[in-house]
Write a protein that holds these residues in place. Structure first.
Motif, short mmCIF file in Angstrom:
data_model
loop_
_atom_site.label_atom_id
_atom_site.label_comp_id
_atom_site.label_asym_id
_atom_site.label_seq_id
_atom_site.Cartn_x
_atom_site.Cartn_y
_atom_site.Cartn_z
N PRO A 132 -3.06 -42.11 -5.04
CA PRO A 132 -3.39 -42.92 -3.87
C PRO A 132 -4.51 -43.91 -4.16
N PHE A 133 -4.52 -44.99 -3.43
CA PHE A 133 -5.62 -45.95 -3.54
C PHE A 133 -6.83 -45.45 -2.76
N SER A 134 -6.58 -44.75 -1.65
CA SER A 134 -7.68 -44.24 -0.83
C SER A 134 -8.57 -43.34 -1.67
N PRO A 135 -9.88 -43.67 -1.76
CA PRO A 135 -10.78 -42.83 -2.57
C PRO A 135 -10.77 -41.37 -2.13
N ALA A 136 -10.73 -41.15 -0.80
CA ALA A 136 -10.78 -39.78 -0.29
C ALA A 136 -9.59 -38.98 -0.81
N LEU A 137 -8.42 -39.64 -0.83
CA LEU A 137 -7.21 -38.95 -1.30
C LEU A 137 -7.15 -38.90 -2.82
N GLU A 138 -7.55 -40.00 -3.46
CA GLU A 138 -7.42 -40.06 -4.92
C GLU A 138 -8.23 -38.95 -5.60
N ASP A 139 -9.43 -38.71 -5.07
CA ASP A 139 -10.31 -37.73 -5.72
C ASP A 139 -9.75 -36.31 -5.71
N ILE A 140 -8.94 -35.98 -4.70
CA ILE A 140 -8.41 -34.62 -4.66
C ILE A 140 -7.00 -34.54 -5.25
N THR A 141 -6.46 -35.71 -5.66
CA THR A 141 -5.12 -35.70 -6.26
C THR A 141 -5.16 -35.17 -7.68
N VAL A 142 -6.25 -35.41 -8.37
CA VAL A 142 -6.36 -34.97 -9.76
C VAL A 142 -7.24 -33.71 -9.82
N PRO A 143 -7.14 -32.94 -10.91
CA PRO A 143 -7.87 -31.67 -11.00
C PRO A 143 -9.38 -31.87 -10.91
N THR A 144 -10.04 -30.96 -10.20
CA THR A 144 -11.50 -31.01 -10.07
C THR A 144 -12.08 -29.70 -10.62
N PRO A 145 -13.34 -29.71 -11.02
CA PRO A 145 -13.98 -28.47 -11.48
C PRO A 145 -13.90 -27.36 -10.43
N GLU A 146 -14.02 -27.76 -9.16
CA GLU A 146 -13.99 -26.76 -8.09
C GLU A 146 -12.65 -26.04 -8.03
N ARG A 147 -11.56 -26.81 -8.22
CA ARG A 147 -10.23 -26.17 -8.18
C ARG A 147 -10.05 -25.23 -9.35
N VAL A 148 -10.51 -25.65 -10.52
CA VAL A 148 -10.38 -24.80 -11.71
C VAL A 148 -11.21 -23.53 -11.50
N PHE A 149 -12.40 -23.70 -10.97
CA PHE A 149 -13.30 -22.57 -10.72
C PHE A 149 -12.66 -21.55 -9.77
N GLU A 150 -12.13 -22.06 -8.66
CA GLU A 150 -11.53 -21.16 -7.67
C GLU A 150 -10.34 -20.40 -8.26
N GLN A 151 -9.52 -21.14 -9.00
CA GLN A 151 -8.33 -20.51 -9.59
C GLN A 151 -8.74 -19.46 -10.62
N ALA A 152 -9.75 -19.79 -11.41
CA ALA A 152 -10.20 -18.84 -12.44
C ALA A 152 -10.74 -17.57 -11.80
N LYS A 153 -11.47 -17.73 -10.69
CA LYS A 153 -12.00 -16.54 -10.02
C LYS A 153 -10.87 -15.64 -9.52
N LYS A 154 -9.82 -16.27 -8.99
CA LYS A 154 -8.67 -15.50 -8.50
C LYS A 154 -8.04 -14.70 -9.64
N LEU A 155 -7.85 -15.37 -10.77
CA LEU A 155 -7.17 -14.72 -11.89
C LEU A 155 -8.02 -13.59 -12.45
N VAL A 156 -9.32 -13.83 -12.57
CA VAL A 156 -10.19 -12.82 -13.18
C VAL A 156 -10.36 -11.62 -12.24
N SER A 157 -10.37 -11.88 -10.93
CA SER A 157 -10.57 -10.77 -10.00
C SER A 157 -9.30 -9.94 -9.84
N GLY A 158 -8.18 -10.43 -10.38
CA GLY A 158 -6.95 -9.65 -10.30
C GLY A 158 -6.22 -9.83 -8.99
N GLU A 159 -6.51 -10.94 -8.33
CA GLU A 159 -5.81 -11.19 -7.07
C GLU A 159 -4.32 -11.35 -7.34
#
Lengths: 441, 331
Positions: free
Chosen positions: B299-326
């Motif tokens: 997207p051209f919209s900055p608000a949308l563009e920033d969440i379209t690609v991977p962010t550290p926060e998303r990687v962090f959240e996903q890693a916590k899920k995997l490590v906790s055995g969810e």
């Protein structure tokens, strides 16, 4: 209503634009959509339209100026007069409001946008002193963004007439932090960044800013409540299935453990490698209980009452006349014969355990070793008057004295002995105990 | 050690190789006087002249075809494609000609060509100038694909690419041109097919390409604060891919997230995750998961563009899920 006119970003990698010519002059009335000025980038020349109707005031750029992208170069106002410094703007107060008259004139240098979604940059330090002569490519200052430290060149030849931010200041992008004048200045300005005229990035942002920041807030939010690792959310397993990671399955397979034992303990699923110790414990517990009596197995319990009189007389005679016979071997022979022609019988009595290979002939029933086909708990002569002991690796028969009678209780699982077979076995055994002479036929 | 920008590192690699080997030339739009819109090539035309730093007309198929022909006849062209998105214009020259010529000529012809182009979103450049299309060329046998994650890799990989006798496509992240990193003064090169373990860890492996290495490193920092030890690996080249290092790390930690800025579906994350599932299955304690760009035009919209690609926060959240055995996708 007031509208800032900025140098637009027209190219893909454009930092500045050259103002070719104004099509309107200061104070002139403009209509929305009319061409205001022309810009040349390294690629093309473009006309920029008025975003609103009003009067063009506060024109701060001249034809031929090279202007950083995003810098305010004029204002469209409702009146032909320049706005007072305090007047509220659509977006932010303009530079005119934050630049007192005391500032020297020259080319403003702004905090550049260097990183993704960057709202501000931290000024790491100046590479030039106030009043210094600077060349276009000289590094003027260093900025730290969330990604890196970047050196920013002056962009123009001249003299550093004003430094409007100090090392360590966090300055919103687009804000003027220095002025480079064409001529040397006698008393250059040097001060820290002042946010009084310009709202900085804080919680009480105007709505325009908030929408810019929305994504960052959204993604950061889940991280806020720190969840300790133990509070892992796990869901009940689908009916009858054991959910385990491939790694734990491999470890269990290599160790010979059954994941069903762990599942039976109610340990939360899915299982992972970290649950291996719990699996090991579940395995050991299950092994002690009985490898046959899996949890939930149907246990058959049958009882019979017989008179001990004939048995006692027979035991007296047998132990006196048959060399190898004892109470235990005789009862073992009765039990074994009740089960099959030849069977291994374990007798537990007064803390000792003896195992016999039982045959029809009492003299051929001799001590042996190995896994029993039936287990007898001989509790005669104790104070115990009733016993229902769980099946182990074989059916269990408890013998207790109950009043004047003997109570015989058989317990087994279906896997060990089906219900109807159990009845035949116990009836056979009880018959021999009540009337030992039956054993001879 | 001195620090230079990725842009400067690329410039140095080209200058060094052009001094070593006079068959190395640069072709493309705005490469000479302008030094590309990102100023990566500034100064090269002054040193090597317009015979070797050649401004072409605005015709991507045209100059790519010239590059392939020059490579087949003894030159080592470095073709500059201004935006990675323009790769669709040169697919025939790249995928049908450059990739297959060595094979179809029975080894009589080589195409020692380097295609330098870029990738990466969040530059407010909209859907046609923000794509990360490396998976598309990685799919074609005969092309090597390098993805530098810093100035150090950018220089070392480009030098290896220029010396390689096969066509190589290098994707530089256009947002990283001004990022600085430590780069030795002396010459060096980085071999293809050797992943770099950027950070050692024991609980989870984060595999990132290009700028996603930085995303993974940030996520690893956040995880460390939670007591989770993350290993970060940069494959550096996706063709050839250093499977061994990736699989060994997967076996060690038992959990893997693959992060790449290309669209998630049918992309680099899928390919790497598959290989890990195939080769480390019995060592995995959690499903290997992918984080790529959402399957939408950037997207051209900055608000949308920033969440379209991977962010550290998303990687962090996903890693916590995997490590906790969810429980993930167990239904």
């Amino acid at each position: 209503m007031r509208h800032d006119i900025i140098m637009p970003a027209l190219g893909m990698a454009q930092d500045t634009g050259t103002l070719l010519a104004w099509h309107k002059s200061e104070g002139e009335a403009v209509t929305q959509g009319e061409t205001l000025f022309e810009v040349e980038t390294d690629k093309s020349t473009m006309e920029v339209e008025a975003p609103a109707s009003g009067f063009l005031v506060s024109v701060s750029a001249r034809d031929g100026d090279e202007i950083p992208v995003g810098q305010v170069i004029a204002i469209i106002s409702d009146t032909a007069d320049a706005p007072a410094p305090g007047e509220t703007a659509d977006k932010e107060p303009v530079e005119a409001a934050q630049k007192p008259d005391s500032l020297p004139t020259g080319k403003p240098i702004i905090m550049p946008v260097l990183g993704m979604s960057q709202d501000s940059g931290v000024l790491v330090g100046w590479n030039k002193e106030p009043g210094d002569a600077v060349k276009q490519h000289d590094i003027l200052f260093e900025v730290e963004t969330d990604k890196s430290v970047v050196e920013v060149p002056a962009g123009v030849d001249g003299y550093l007439a004003a430094r409007l931010a100090a090392a360590g200041d966090d300055v919103p992008t687009g804000e003027t932090i220095a002025i480079i004048s064409e001529d040397p200045v006698s008393d250059p300005v040097d001060r820290a960044y002042s946010s009084s005229a310009v709202p900085t990035a804080s919680a009480d942002q105007p709505s325009v800013e908030v929408s810019e920041k929305a994504p960052a807030t959204t993604v950061a939010e889940p991280a806020a409540p720190k969840q300790p690792e133990v509070s892992r959310r796990r869901e009940p397993a689908p009916e009858g299935k054991v959910l385990a990671s491939p790694k734990l399955k491999r470890l269990a397979h290599q160790a010979g453990y059954d994941l069903a034992h762990l599942a039976a303990t109610g340990h939360p699923q899915p299982f992972h490698a970290r649950d291996f110790e719990a699996l090991r414990q579940a395995h050991e517990k299950a092994g002690k209980r009985s490898e046959f009596a899996a949890p939930g197995a149907v246990i058959t319990r049958l009882s019979a009452r017989v008179s001990p009189v004939a048995l006692d007389a027979f035991l007296d005679w047998a132990t006196g006349h048959i060399e190898s016979a004892s109470d235990a071997s005789v009862i073992a022979a009765f039990a074994g014969a009740s089960l099959a022609d030849q069977a291994t019988v374990r007798i537990n009595r007064r803390g000792t355990s003896e195992t016999y290979s039982a045959r029809q002939r009492l003299s051929e029933t001799v001590a042996t070793e190995g896994e029993p086909d039936v287990i007898i708990h001989d509790l005669r002569g104790t104070f115990i008057s009733s016993a229902e002991l769980p099946p182990e690796s074989a059916p269990v028969i408890a013998i207790v004295s109950s009043g004047d009678e003997l109570m015989l209780t058989l317990t087994c699982t279906n896997a060990l002995l089906a219900g109807k077979d159990a009845a035949v076995v116990l009836d056979n055994f009880a018959g021999r105990m009540a009337d030992p002479i039956r054993h001879l036929f | 050690m001195r620090k230079i920008t990725l842009s400067k590192a690329v410039n140095e690699a080209l200058a060094e190789e052009m001094r070593h080997d006079e068959t190395v030339i640069i072709l493309g739009e705005d490469v000479a006087e302008a030094g590309t819109p990102f100023k990566v090539l500034s100064g090269l035309v002054e040193e090597f002249g317009t015979e070797r730093v050649i401004d072409t007309p605005i015709s991507e198929p045209g100059f790519m075809g010239i590059g392939v022909g020059a490579a087949m006849t003894g030159m080592r062209p470095v073709v500059d494609l201004m935006f990675g998105d323009f790769i669709f214009l040169i697919m025939d020259q790249l995928c049908n000609q450059a990739a297959k010529t060595h094979y179809m000529s029975g080894g009589k012809l080589n195409v020692p060509l380097v295609l330098r182009t870029n990738m990466g979103a969040t530059r407010r450049s909209a859907a046609q100038h923000s794509q990360s299309l490396h998976a598309i060329v990685a799919h074609i046998p005969g092309l090597k694909v390098a993805m530098p994650s810093s100035a150090y890799e950018a220089k070392g990989l480009l030098k290896t690419a220029i010396r390689d006798d096969n066509p190589v496509v290098i994707f530089e992240d256009k947002l990283m041109y001004q990022d600085s990193a430590e780069v030795p003064e002396e010459e060096y090169s980085i071999p293809f097919g050797e992943a770099c373990i950027k950070r050692e860890g024991t609980d989870i492996t984060l595999i990132g390409t290009s700028s996603m290495v930085q995303v993974c490193e940030k996520a690893a920092e956040m995880l460390q604060a939670e007591g989770i030890s993350a290993e970060v690996i940069d494959p550096r080249t996706i063709v050839p891919l250093d499977e061994k290092t990736l699989v060994e790390s997967a076996k060690k930690t038992g959990r893997v997230i693959v992060v790449d800025e290309g669209h998630q579906s049918f992309g680099v994350t899928s390919e790497i995750a598959s290989r890990i599932n195939e080769q480390a299955f019995y060592h995995l304690d959690a499903p290997t998961t992918r984080i790529g760009a959402m399957d939408v035009p950037i997207p051209f919209s900055p608000a949308l563009e920033d969440i379209t690609v991977p962010t550290p926060e998303r990687v962090f959240e996903q890693a916590k899920k995997l490590v906790s055995g969810e429980l993930i996708n167990a239904a």
